[in-house]
Each structure stands twice: as structure tokens, then as C-alpha cells.
Design a protein around this motif. Structure first.
Motif, PDB file in Angstrom:
ATOM      1  N   SER A 189       0.832  -1.202   0.000  1.00 30.18           N
ATOM      2  CA  SER A 189       0.000   0.000   0.000  1.00 30.18           C
ATOM      3  C   SER A 189       0.865   1.250   0.000  1.00 30.18           C
ATOM      4  N   ALA A 190       1.929   1.234   0.790  1.00 26.40           N
ATOM      5  CA  ALA A 190       2.828   2.379   0.851  1.00 26.40           C
ATOM      6  C   ALA A 190       3.522   2.601  -0.488  1.00 26.40           C
ATOM      7  N   GLU A 191       3.940   1.530  -1.135  1.00 24.35           N
ATOM      8  CA  GLU A 191       4.604   1.641  -2.440  1.00 24.35           C
ATOM      9  C   GLU A 191       3.641   2.176  -3.500  1.00 24.35           C
ATOM     10  N   TYR A 192       2.399   1.683  -3.485  1.00 26.22           N
ATOM     11  CA  TYR A 192       1.388   2.149  -4.427  1.00 26.22           C
ATOM     12  C   TYR A 192       1.116   3.640  -4.210  1.00 26.22           C
ATOM     13  N   TYR A 193       0.986   4.061  -2.950  1.00 23.20           N
ATOM     14  CA  TYR A 193       0.773   5.473  -2.614  1.00 23.20           C
ATOM     15  C   TYR A 193       1.934   6.319  -3.124  1.00 23.20           C
ATOM     16  N   ARG A 194       3.190   5.864  -2.895  1.00 18.82           N
ATOM     17  CA  ARG A 194       4.364   6.602  -3.338  1.00 18.82           C
ATOM     18  C   ARG A 194       4.359   6.772  -4.853  1.00 18.82           C
ATOM     19  N   GLN A 195       4.019   5.722  -5.586  1.00 18.23           N
ATOM     20  CA  GLN A 195       3.980   5.788  -7.049  1.00 18.23           C
ATOM     21  C   GLN A 195       2.920   6.773  -7.540  1.00 18.23           C
ATOM     22  N   ARG A 196       1.753   6.767  -6.892  1.00 20.77           N
ATOM     23  CA  ARG A 196       0.692   7.709  -7.295  1.00 20.77           C
ATOM     24  C   ARG A 196       1.108   9.158  -7.039  1.00 20.77           C
ATOM     25  N   GLN A 197       1.722   9.417  -5.889  1.00 24.88           N
ATOM     26  CA  GLN A 197       2.146  10.778  -5.570  1.00 24.88           C
ATOM     27  C   GLN A 197       3.234  11.250  -6.527  1.00 24.88           C
ATOM     28  N   GLU A 198       4.201  10.391  -6.843  1.00 25.49           N
ATOM     29  CA  GLU A 198       5.268  10.766  -7.769  1.00 25.49           C
ATOM     30  C   GLU A 198       4.719  11.000  -9.169  1.00 25.49           C
ATOM     31  N   ALA A 199       3.674  10.254  -9.570  1.00 27.11           N
ATOM     32  CA  ALA A 199       3.042  10.466 -10.868  1.00 27.11           C
ATOM     33  C   ALA A 199       2.378  11.839 -10.929  1.00 27.11           C
ATOM     34  N   LYS A 200       1.902  12.334  -9.767  1.00 25.39           N
ATOM     35  CA  LYS A 200       1.313  13.676  -9.691  1.00 25.39           C
ATOM     36  C   LYS A 200       2.379  14.761  -9.611  1.00 25.39           C
ATOM     37  N   GLY A 201       3.644  14.363  -9.474  1.00 27.78           N
ATOM     38  CA  GLY A 201       4.729  15.339  -9.359  1.00 27.78           C
ATOM     39  C   GLY A 201       5.019  15.751  -7.934  1.00 27.78           C
ATOM     40  N   LYS A 202       4.458  15.046  -6.962  1.00 31.41           N
ATOM     41  CA  LYS A 202       4.681  15.363  -5.554  1.00 31.41           C
ATOM     42  C   LYS A 202       5.796  14.495  -5.000  1.00 31.41           C
ATOM     43  N   LYS A 203       6.451  15.011  -3.981  1.00 27.99           N
ATOM     44  CA  LYS A 203       7.546  14.264  -3.360  1.00 27.99           C
ATOM     45  C   LYS A 203       7.037  13.574  -2.095  1.00 27.99           C
ATOM     46  N   VAL A 204       7.410  12.331  -1.930  1.00 26.83           N
ATOM     47  CA  VAL A 204       7.016  11.565  -0.746  1.00 26.83           C
ATOM     48  C   VAL A 204       8.250  11.394   0.134  1.00 26.83           C
ATOM     49  N   ARG A 205       8.098  11.716   1.401  1.00 25.78           N
ATOM     50  CA  ARG A 205       9.196  11.615   2.345  1.00 25.78           C
ATOM     51  C   ARG A 205       9.563  10.153   2.578  1.00 25.78           C
ATOM     52  N   GLU A 206      10.841   9.888   2.547  1.00 25.29           N
ATOM     53  CA  GLU A 206      11.322   8.525   2.795  1.00 25.29           C
ATOM     54  C   GLU A 206      11.222   8.211   4.284  1.00 25.29           C
ATOM     55  N   LYS A 207      10.859   6.998   4.609  1.00 26.85           N
ATOM     56  CA  LYS A 207      10.770   6.565   6.006  1.00 26.85           C
ATOM     57  C   LYS A 207      12.183   6.278   6.513  1.00 26.85           C
TER      58      LYS A 207
END
Length: 170
Positions: A13-31
């Protein structure tokens, strides 16, 4: 799902969320793994002990969002922008234009932004003493001129012309 469980594991779920956010051009903070009694600052990226953080009762973990150093830096930048409409870079440009010295005494390093209290316009960056002196004179040019004349040895003694009417020396 009807059984109360998610369809995918937490990592998927976390990986899927990260991919969706990056596709929108947003940066996801690394854990990042943080040891107990420590917290990671999002601005500087360093993991620091709780002793380098301010308390904040309203946050979920009881600590401020940024470490003391980063928080002070953010507050300083916010203050200059809010009070004077300046970024720290613009203030540094003003100091460089003044060749790194106070505009009035020409000796001390400028540290304090000087502005007109009526219009809010920034006039320059002064040393502490000169900025305080202007504040004591309440930005009145006539009082500053009289003070300069006094210091230069020109006596400032008004002449009584009529009861309650004084003439100033020219």
C-alpha cells in the motif's frame, strides 16, 4: 474488506501510494529508522535527540516539528518577510550594498533593519546603537539636526520673544 482487513499488505500500500504521488509530481518523504528518544528534522534531515527539540503539547508526539536550529532559522525568515516584506537574501543584498557597515556610524556591522514607522518602507540596515538612537529621536529630523548641532558645539538656546513664544537660533 468485509472482514476488516486491507486487500494489500502495508508495504505494498505504501509503495502504491508513493507511485501515485510521484506520478502527480509530488515528493514523498522517505521513512527513516529513528532510535527511541530521537526525532528526525524534515528541514535539515538530521536525526537528533529530544534535548535539541522544543516541547509542543498539541503535536501527536509532544515535540515541535523542526529542531531548535531549523525552527529559529524559519522563525527569523518568517519575521523578516512578515514585518518588512524582505527575504534574508534581500537583507543580505542591502548589507552588501552598504559595504557591510552601518549607514550612519560607518564602523559597526549592520544587524538591524531600519524602516519608516509611518510608511513601513525599509531605509537600510543599521547597527544596534544607531537604530536605537533613531528610535529614541522618534524618527524626527528636526530633533536629529538639533542633536547634531549640539554635539558640534553650536549652542541651542531658544530666545524668549513673548510669553510662551520662543525663537530658535538659525
Amino acid at each position: 474488506m468485509p472482514d476488516g482487513l486491507q486487500a494489500y499488505c502495508r508495504q505494498c500500500s505504501a509503495e502504491y501510494y508513493r507511485q501515485r504521488q510521484e506520478a502527480k509530481g509530488k515528493k514523498v518523504r522517505e521513512k527513516v529508522a529513528v532510535p527511541p528518544g530521537h526525532k528526525r528534522c524534515p528541514q535539515c534531515g538530521n536525526v537528533k535527540p529530544h534535548s535539541e527539540w522544543e516541547r509542543n503539547k498539541s503535536s501527536s508526539d509532544g515535540w515541535a516539528s523542526y529542531c531548535r536550529g531549523c525552527r529559529a532559522e524559519r522563525n527569523r525568515a518568517s519575521y523578516f518577510k512578515r514585518k518588512y516584506g524582505l527575504t534574508e537574501a534581500e537583507r543580505d543584498e542591502l548589507i552588501a550594498a552598504q559595504h557591510g557597515v552601518c549607514c550612519i556610524c560607518l564602523s559597526a556591522p549592520p544587524e538591524h533593519v531600519d524602516h519608516c514607522h509611518e510608511t513601513g518602507r525599509v531605509r537600510g540596515v543599521l547597527c544596534f546603537s544607531c537604530n536605537a538612537a533613531l528610535g529614541q529621536f522618534k524618527d524626527r529630523p528636526d530633533a536629529i539636526r538639533r542633536a547634531a548641532a549640539y554635539v558640534e558645539g553650536i549652542a541651542w538656546k531658544p530666545t524668549l520673544v513673548a510669553p510662551g513664544v520662543y525663537q530658535l537660533p538659525s
